[in-house]
Design a protein around this motif. Structure first.
Motif, PDB file in Angstrom:
ATOM      1  N   VAL A 189      -1.151   1.428   0.181  1.00 48.31           N
ATOM      2  CA  VAL A 189      -0.432   2.037   1.079  1.00 48.31           C
ATOM      3  C   VAL A 189       0.352   3.408   0.381  1.00 48.31           C
ATOM      4  N   LEU A 190      -0.178   4.652   0.710  1.00 43.53           N
ATOM      5  CA  LEU A 190       0.503   5.712  -0.078  1.00 43.53           C
ATOM      6  C   LEU A 190       1.602   6.347   1.118  1.00 43.53           C
ATOM      7  N   ARG A 191       2.672   6.643   0.642  1.00 45.57           N
ATOM      8  CA  ARG A 191       3.650   7.421   1.555  1.00 45.57           C
ATOM      9  C   ARG A 191       3.542   8.920   1.286  1.00 45.57           C
ATOM     10  N   LYS A 192       3.244   9.725   2.306  1.00 51.03           N
ATOM     11  CA  LYS A 192       3.013  11.168   2.129  1.00 51.03           C
ATOM     12  C   LYS A 192       4.512  11.844   2.053  1.00 51.03           C
ATOM     13  N   ALA A 198      -5.083  14.048  -2.251  1.00 48.74           N
ATOM     14  CA  ALA A 198      -5.188  15.202  -1.496  1.00 48.74           C
ATOM     15  C   ALA A 198      -3.942  15.971  -1.422  1.00 48.74           C
ATOM     16  N   GLU A 199      -2.845  15.275  -1.166  1.00 45.23           N
ATOM     17  CA  GLU A 199      -1.380  15.777  -1.049  1.00 45.23           C
ATOM     18  C   GLU A 199      -0.406  15.117  -1.853  1.00 45.23           C
ATOM     19  N   GLU A 200       0.646  15.738  -1.989  1.00 43.29           N
ATOM     20  CA  GLU A 200       1.761  15.019  -2.804  1.00 43.29           C
ATOM     21  C   GLU A 200       2.045  13.620  -2.026  1.00 43.29           C
ATOM     22  N   ILE A 201       2.252  12.599  -2.950  1.00 46.21           N
ATOM     23  CA  ILE A 201       2.951  11.314  -2.172  1.00 46.21           C
ATOM     24  C   ILE A 201       4.390  10.933  -2.898  1.00 46.21           C
ATOM     25  N   THR A 202       4.916  10.031  -2.249  1.00 45.07           N
ATOM     26  CA  THR A 202       6.453   9.502  -2.713  1.00 45.07           C
ATOM     27  C   THR A 202       6.123   8.347  -3.471  1.00 45.07           C
ATOM     28  N   PRO A 203       6.204   8.235  -4.752  1.00 41.34           N
ATOM     29  CA  PRO A 203       5.851   6.945  -5.501  1.00 41.34           C
ATOM     30  C   PRO A 203       6.638   5.963  -4.967  1.00 41.34           C
ATOM     31  N   SER A 204       8.106   5.939  -4.798  1.00 43.03           N
ATOM     32  CA  SER A 204       8.873   4.899  -4.637  1.00 43.03           C
ATOM     33  C   SER A 204       8.548   4.235  -3.540  1.00 43.03           C
ATOM     34  N   LYS A 205       7.886   4.728  -2.460  1.00 43.80           N
ATOM     35  CA  LYS A 205       7.654   4.246  -1.053  1.00 43.80           C
ATOM     36  C   LYS A 205       6.163   3.792  -1.119  1.00 43.80           C
ATOM     37  N   CYS A 206       5.401   3.634  -1.999  1.00 47.74           N
ATOM     38  CA  CYS A 206       3.971   3.526  -2.197  1.00 47.74           C
ATOM     39  C   CYS A 206       3.944   1.953  -2.578  1.00 47.74           C
ATOM     40  N   ALA A 207       2.718   1.198  -2.076  1.00 45.52           N
ATOM     41  CA  ALA A 207       2.647  -0.186  -2.418  1.00 45.52           C
ATOM     42  C   ALA A 207       1.225  -0.715  -2.452  1.00 45.52           C
ATOM     43  N   VAL A 208       1.159  -1.944  -3.012  1.00 44.33           N
ATOM     44  CA  VAL A 208      -0.172  -2.469  -3.092  1.00 44.33           C
ATOM     45  C   VAL A 208      -0.048  -3.910  -2.480  1.00 44.33           C
ATOM     46  N   LYS A 209      -0.944  -4.216  -1.365  1.00 42.53           N
ATOM     47  CA  LYS A 209      -0.941  -5.331  -0.899  1.00 42.53           C
ATOM     48  C   LYS A 209      -2.234  -6.139  -0.999  1.00 42.53           C
ATOM     49  N   ARG A 210      -2.140  -7.352  -1.295  1.00 45.69           N
ATOM     50  CA  ARG A 210      -3.334  -8.117  -1.468  1.00 45.69           C
ATOM     51  C   ARG A 210      -3.699  -9.009  -0.296  1.00 45.69           C
ATOM     52  N   SER A 260      -3.092 -13.495 -10.921  1.00 49.31           N
ATOM     53  CA  SER A 260      -1.677 -13.481 -11.067  1.00 49.31           C
ATOM     54  C   SER A 260      -1.187 -12.147 -10.516  1.00 49.31           C
ATOM     55  N   GLU A 261      -0.040 -11.937 -10.212  1.00 46.04           N
ATOM     56  CA  GLU A 261       0.771 -10.529  -9.782  1.00 46.04           C
ATOM     57  C   GLU A 261       0.494  -9.696 -11.114  1.00 46.04           C
ATOM     58  N   GLU A 262       0.551 -10.343 -12.296  1.00 46.46           N
ATOM     59  CA  GLU A 262       0.599  -9.417 -13.632  1.00 46.46           C
ATOM     60  C   GLU A 262      -0.525  -8.785 -13.880  1.00 46.46           C
ATOM     61  N   GLN A 263      -1.608  -9.469 -13.038  1.00 45.48           N
ATOM     62  CA  GLN A 263      -3.033  -8.952 -13.548  1.00 45.48           C
ATOM     63  C   GLN A 263      -3.316  -7.648 -12.586  1.00 45.48           C
ATOM     64  N   ILE A 264      -2.311  -7.316 -11.671  1.00 47.35           N
ATOM     65  CA  ILE A 264      -2.452  -6.211 -10.887  1.00 47.35           C
ATOM     66  C   ILE A 264      -1.419  -5.314 -10.981  1.00 47.35           C
ATOM     67  N   GLU A 265      -1.969  -3.966 -11.597  1.00 47.30           N
ATOM     68  CA  GLU A 265      -1.248  -2.980 -11.882  1.00 47.30           C
ATOM     69  C   GLU A 265      -1.329  -1.585 -11.310  1.00 47.30           C
ATOM     70  N   ALA A 266       0.009  -1.229 -10.760  1.00 49.82           N
ATOM     71  CA  ALA A 266      -0.313   0.030  -9.768  1.00 49.82           C
ATOM     72  C   ALA A 266       0.921   0.995 -10.376  1.00 49.82           C
ATOM     73  N   LYS A 267       0.294   2.243 -10.761  1.00 50.99           N
ATOM     74  CA  LYS A 267       1.126   3.122 -11.143  1.00 50.99           C
ATOM     75  C   LYS A 267       1.217   4.212 -10.076  1.00 50.99           C
ATOM     76  N   PHE A 268       2.146   4.738  -9.389  1.00 55.29           N
ATOM     77  CA  PHE A 268       2.064   5.798  -8.514  1.00 55.29           C
ATOM     78  C   PHE A 268       2.949   7.113  -9.112  1.00 55.29           C
ATOM     79  N   ARG A 269       2.225   8.245  -9.107  1.00 56.91           N
ATOM     80  CA  ARG A 269       3.089   9.502  -9.273  1.00 56.91           C
ATOM     81  C   ARG A 269       2.745  10.368  -8.053  1.00 56.91           C
TER      82      ARG A 269
END
Length: 235
Positions: free
Chosen positions: A161-164, A140-152, A106-115
């Motif tokens: 997907v990490l936003r630089k 390697a470089e800083e990312i923008t957490p609010s624009k990162c995402a996980v796609k199954r 389920s979606e609840e079983q996928i946890e993604a935390k971006f800082r």
């Protein structure tokens, strides 16, 4: 010899020839070829770093302490054993595979935390609840957490997907000492004619290069021979 080592040797040879060359047209061609080699070397080192990340993930997973889930059961996190990545424009995309059973969780079983300086993705309950997979690293470089995402994706695959934070080229996925390193110029062979070595290198570059490279080398060669009172030599 690996591809990286071969490219480093090529770059060192080009640097040696550049130091020996006195003609501006020839130097321009050599510097242009050095730029192409450096670009290829950076790509190969990035690919090598991505491959080593897999081994690093496995090693890191062994050192990750057991964590306690909400139900009180200890969770042993398993390393991601299949990983690749690439980049384009503002995004870096991490590709995970081998996550058998991902379609069923389920979606609840996928946890993604971006800082800004951390990526932490967990998948609980794969293979009927027997596998708990985690990928955690400092980018390697800083990312923008609010624009990162996980796609199954189907077939046990996932994209992260990490936003630089800044649009610039990453030479590795994870923060580590990276770069081209110190490249030592090679030594000239005893008795070797520097001019002959340069001409041989230019002809090899001409034979193996694309149309743009052939045009640049042909022009440089023609200008060089014109100053000597001779005609074009590259056909």
């Amino acid at each position: 010899m690996s591809v990286v080592e071969s490219l480093q040797a090529d770059l060192a040879e080009l640097e040696r020839l550049l130091r020996q060359s006195e003609r501006m047209a020839v130097r321009d061609v050599l510097e242009r070829e050095m730029g192409l080699v450096r670009e290829r070397l950076a790509q190969e080192m990035a690919a090598s770093a991505a491959a080593s990340d897999i081994a690093n993930d496995a090693e890191a997973a062994q050192s990750v302490p057991m964590e306690v889930a909400d139900d009180g059961d200890a969770v042993v996190w398993e390393a991601v054993n299949k990983l690749a990545w690439d980049q384009g424009g503002k995004n870096v995309t991490v590709y995970l595979s081998g996550l058998d059973g991902l379609d069923e969780v389920s979606e609840e079983q996928i946890e993604a935390k971006f800082r800004r300086d951390e990526v932490d993705v967990r998948v609980l309950g794969l293979a009927g609840g027997q596998r708990h997979v985690r990928l955690r690293f400092t980018p390697a470089e800083e990312i923008t957490p609010s624009k990162c995402a996980v796609k199954r994706k189907a077939g046990g695959k996932m994209r992260i997907v990490l936003r630089k934070s800044e649009t610039k080229h990453w030479v590795s996925l994870k923060a580590k000492s990276s770069g081209l390193g110190s490249l030592k110029p090679g030594k000239a062979d005893a008795g070797e004619d520097p001019s002959a070595a340069i001409m041989n290198m230019m002809r090899k570059m001409y034979d193996e290069g694309d149309d743009t490279m052939k045009q640049a080398i042909g022009k440089a060669w023609t200008e060089a021979r014109a100053k000597q009172g001779a005609g074009p030599a590259v056909e």
